[in-house]
Enzyme design. Structure first.
Site, mmCIF file in Angstrom:
data_model
loop_
_atom_site.group_PDB
_atom_site.id
_atom_site.type_symbol
_atom_site.label_atom_id
_atom_site.label_comp_id
_atom_site.label_asym_id
_atom_site.label_seq_id
_atom_site.Cartn_x
_atom_site.Cartn_y
_atom_site.Cartn_z
ATOM 1 N N GLU A 44 0.879 -1.189 0.000
ATOM 2 C CA GLU A 44 0.000 0.000 0.000
ATOM 3 C C GLU A 44 0.905 1.224 0.000
ATOM 4 O O GLU A 44 1.717 1.404 0.914
ATOM 5 C CB GLU A 44 -0.905 0.032 1.231
ATOM 6 C CG GLU A 44 -1.864 1.225 1.178
ATOM 7 C CD GLU A 44 -2.680 1.463 2.459
ATOM 8 O OE1 GLU A 44 -3.662 2.218 2.388
ATOM 9 O OE2 GLU A 44 -2.319 0.909 3.518
ATOM 10 N N GLU A 69 4.990 4.603 3.774
ATOM 11 C CA GLU A 69 4.573 5.949 4.183
ATOM 12 C C GLU A 69 5.792 6.878 4.200
ATOM 13 O O GLU A 69 6.870 6.504 4.629
ATOM 14 C CB GLU A 69 3.892 5.872 5.557
ATOM 15 C CG GLU A 69 3.574 7.188 6.223
ATOM 16 C CD GLU A 69 2.725 8.132 5.387
ATOM 17 O OE1 GLU A 69 1.702 7.717 4.820
ATOM 18 O OE2 GLU A 69 3.118 9.317 5.295
ATOM 19 N N ASN A 97 9.767 7.033 0.259
ATOM 20 C CA ASN A 97 8.957 7.711 -0.751
ATOM 21 C C ASN A 97 8.535 6.700 -1.817
ATOM 22 O O ASN A 97 9.395 6.035 -2.414
ATOM 23 C CB ASN A 97 9.800 8.829 -1.376
ATOM 24 C CG ASN A 97 8.992 9.700 -2.302
ATOM 25 O OD1 ASN A 97 7.912 9.321 -2.764
ATOM 26 N ND2 ASN A 97 9.514 10.880 -2.578
ATOM 27 N N ASP A 119 -3.347 11.590 -1.815
ATOM 28 C CA ASP A 119 -3.456 13.050 -1.865
ATOM 29 C C ASP A 119 -3.875 13.470 -3.278
ATOM 30 O O ASP A 119 -3.266 13.035 -4.254
ATOM 31 C CB ASP A 119 -2.109 13.688 -1.503
ATOM 32 C CG ASP A 119 -1.696 13.337 -0.074
ATOM 33 O OD1 ASP A 119 -2.583 13.227 0.789
ATOM 34 O OD2 ASP A 119 -0.486 13.167 0.176
ATOM 35 N N LYS A 123 -4.120 20.971 -8.213
ATOM 36 C CA LYS A 123 -3.602 21.931 -9.202
ATOM 37 C C LYS A 123 -2.920 21.188 -10.359
ATOM 38 O O LYS A 123 -2.143 20.252 -10.117
ATOM 39 C CB LYS A 123 -2.593 22.872 -8.537
ATOM 40 C CG LYS A 123 -3.247 23.813 -7.554
ATOM 41 C CD LYS A 123 -2.277 24.806 -6.976
ATOM 42 C CE LYS A 123 -3.028 25.698 -5.993
ATOM 43 N NZ LYS A 123 -2.208 26.197 -4.911
ATOM 44 N N ASP A 155 -12.371 9.285 -1.924
ATOM 45 C CA ASP A 155 -13.617 10.043 -1.791
ATOM 46 C C ASP A 155 -13.627 11.184 -2.807
ATOM 47 O O ASP A 155 -14.613 11.904 -2.900
ATOM 48 C CB ASP A 155 -13.702 10.677 -0.396
ATOM 49 C CG ASP A 155 -12.583 11.688 -0.212
ATOM 50 O OD1 ASP A 155 -11.407 11.294 -0.338
ATOM 51 O OD2 ASP A 155 -12.874 12.882 0.006
ATOM 52 N N GLU A 193 -8.637 4.737 7.464
ATOM 53 C CA GLU A 193 -9.038 5.837 8.362
ATOM 54 C C GLU A 193 -9.860 6.879 7.597
ATOM 55 O O GLU A 193 -10.901 7.332 8.061
ATOM 56 C CB GLU A 193 -7.808 6.525 8.963
ATOM 57 C CG GLU A 193 -7.256 5.857 10.195
ATOM 58 C CD GLU A 193 -6.112 4.904 9.891
ATOM 59 O OE1 GLU A 193 -5.805 4.700 8.692
ATOM 60 O OE2 GLU A 193 -5.529 4.348 10.837
ATOM 61 N N TYR A 194 -9.367 7.260 6.412
ATOM 62 C CA TYR A 194 -10.066 8.283 5.629
ATOM 63 C C TYR A 194 -11.423 7.782 5.155
ATOM 64 O O TYR A 194 -12.390 8.532 5.103
ATOM 65 C CB TYR A 194 -9.207 8.719 4.432
ATOM 66 C CG TYR A 194 -8.252 9.846 4.758
ATOM 67 C CD1 TYR A 194 -7.255 9.680 5.715
ATOM 68 C CD2 TYR A 194 -8.334 11.078 4.125
ATOM 69 C CE1 TYR A 194 -6.370 10.700 6.028
ATOM 70 C CE2 TYR A 194 -7.468 12.114 4.434
ATOM 71 C CZ TYR A 194 -6.489 11.918 5.386
ATOM 72 O OH TYR A 194 -5.624 12.941 5.691
ATOM 73 N N GLU A 195 -11.496 6.515 4.803
ATOM 74 C CA GLU A 195 -12.766 5.933 4.348
ATOM 75 C C GLU A 195 -13.805 6.020 5.452
ATOM 76 O O GLU A 195 -14.964 6.399 5.210
ATOM 77 C CB GLU A 195 -12.527 4.470 3.942
ATOM 78 C CG GLU A 195 -13.735 3.757 3.372
ATOM 79 C CD GLU A 195 -13.373 2.383 2.826
ATOM 80 O OE1 GLU A 195 -12.172 2.033 2.824
ATOM 81 O OE2 GLU A 195 -14.285 1.677 2.392
HETATM 82 N N1 SAM Z 1 -4.264 5.576 3.034
HETATM 83 C C1 SAM Z 1 -4.620 6.252 4.253
HETATM 84 C C2 SAM Z 1 -6.105 6.294 4.425
HETATM 85 O O1 SAM Z 1 -6.824 6.014 3.442
HETATM 86 O O2 SAM Z 1 -6.592 6.566 5.528
HETATM 87 C C3 SAM Z 1 -4.003 7.660 4.306
HETATM 88 C C4 SAM Z 1 -4.508 8.636 3.301
HETATM 89 S S1 SAM Z 1 -3.640 10.199 3.376
HETATM 90 C C5 SAM Z 1 -4.677 11.305 2.566
HETATM 91 C C6 SAM Z 1 -2.347 9.942 2.153
HETATM 92 C C7 SAM Z 1 -1.054 9.413 2.763
HETATM 93 O O3 SAM Z 1 -0.133 9.121 1.714
HETATM 94 C C8 SAM Z 1 -0.352 10.412 3.670
HETATM 95 O O4 SAM Z 1 -0.060 9.799 4.922
HETATM 96 C C9 SAM Z 1 0.916 10.789 2.910
HETATM 97 O O5 SAM Z 1 1.990 11.106 3.775
HETATM 98 C C10 SAM Z 1 1.161 9.528 2.110
HETATM 99 N N2 SAM Z 1 1.948 9.750 0.871
HETATM 100 C C11 SAM Z 1 1.716 10.695 -0.061
HETATM 101 N N3 SAM Z 1 2.626 10.604 -1.057
HETATM 102 C C12 SAM Z 1 3.447 9.569 -0.735
HETATM 103 C C13 SAM Z 1 4.571 8.991 -1.361
HETATM 104 N N4 SAM Z 1 5.052 9.466 -2.517
HETATM 105 N N5 SAM Z 1 5.171 7.943 -0.764
HETATM 106 C C14 SAM Z 1 4.691 7.455 0.426
HETATM 107 N N6 SAM Z 1 3.618 7.972 1.064
HETATM 108 C C15 SAM Z 1 3.003 9.008 0.497
#
Ligand code: SAM
Length: 216
Positions: A44, A69, A97, A119, A123, A155, A193-195
């Site tokens: 994931e 993460e 990353n 995310d 933009k 979402d 969590e977001y779901e």
């Molecule tokens: N997947 C989780 C959920 O659905 O509850 C978290 C959603 S949160 C909006 C997006 C997560 O992706 C953040 O914790 C962010 O730090 C991580 N993230 C964004 N770009 C990333 C990347 N290039 N590599 C690893 N993590 C990343």
């Protein structure tokens, strides 16, 4: 998601190398040694606080899961939950990353990629940062098995539409699309969590499954 800086997070993560793999490059092509079996590896990207990847690991003991993460302050929450869940043997976390996946995984190391509530980067000038941009799709293809799949939930209608177009233009096959996952919620759906947060507000959850074609 970036949480308040937690000065203790790095030390806590460093003290749990049995869960958060410190040098994932060393395991490229050899993830079976980490898990002690040849079971498929599902990752994931953007695992956040870890609810999904931990739930999946508990639900599917014959699949190995890796939650990826970017931020210490967020990953440490996933680590704490993993410890609470008594460290499932089929789960590891990486603080890396997702744009560097090829440093940690070779072609065929990964059997499925999950993207949950990524995310949106609304933009246009930030489009390359979206985890479903063609640059990321290429990365996933380069680490997945032939005909490997991406499963995506969000979402965000704009990001969902963008992702459908991006995956279609890349030549992927769409296998499943839902514009409101919770109307006919699959029994085995593990909520992120977001779901949980957005569905409690009455917002529809979009979901798709798509597959790379090995002979494009
Ligand atoms: N997947 C989780 C959920 O659905 O509850 C978290 C959603 S949160 C909006 C997006 C997560 O992706 C953040 O914790 C962010 O730090 C991580 N993230 C964004 N770009 C990333 C990347 N290039 N590599 C690893 N993590 C990343």
């Amino acid at each position: 998601m970036r949480l308040r800086h937690k000065p203790w997070a790095v030390e806590f993560i460093d003290a749990h190398t049995d869960v958060v793999i410190p040098n994932p490059e060393a395991h490229k092509t050899k993830w079976s040694e980490v898990f002690g079996n040849d079971n498929p590896v599902h990752i994931e990207v953007g695992t956040g606080k870890g609810q999904f990847v931990i739930g999946m690991a508990l639900q599917n003991p014959d699949i190995n899961y890796i939650g990826i993460e970017l931020f210490d302050s967020v990953l440490v929450c996933a680590l704490e939950k993993t410890i609470e869940a008594e460290k499932p043997a089929n789960l590891r976390l990486l603080k890396v990353n997702g744009a560097k996946l090829e440093e940690f995984f070779a072609k065929g190391d990964v059997s499925r990629v999950y993207l949950n509530f990524s995310d949106p980067w609304p933009k246009i000038r930030h489009a390359k940062r979206r985890l479903t941009h063609e640059g990321f799709l290429k990365l996933y293809e380069n680490v997945l098995i032939d005909n490997g799949e991406i499963h995506f939930k969000t979402d965000n209608r704009g990001l969902f539409e963008y992702s459908l177009v991006s995956m279609n233009e890349y030549g992927m096959a769409l296998k499943f699309v839902s514009l409101d996952l919770h109307v006919n919620m699959p029994e085995d759906n593990v909520m992120t969590e977001y779901e949980q947060k957005f569905s409690a507000l009455g917002q529809p959850i979009y979901r798709l499954e798509c597959q790379f074609k090995s002979n494009k």
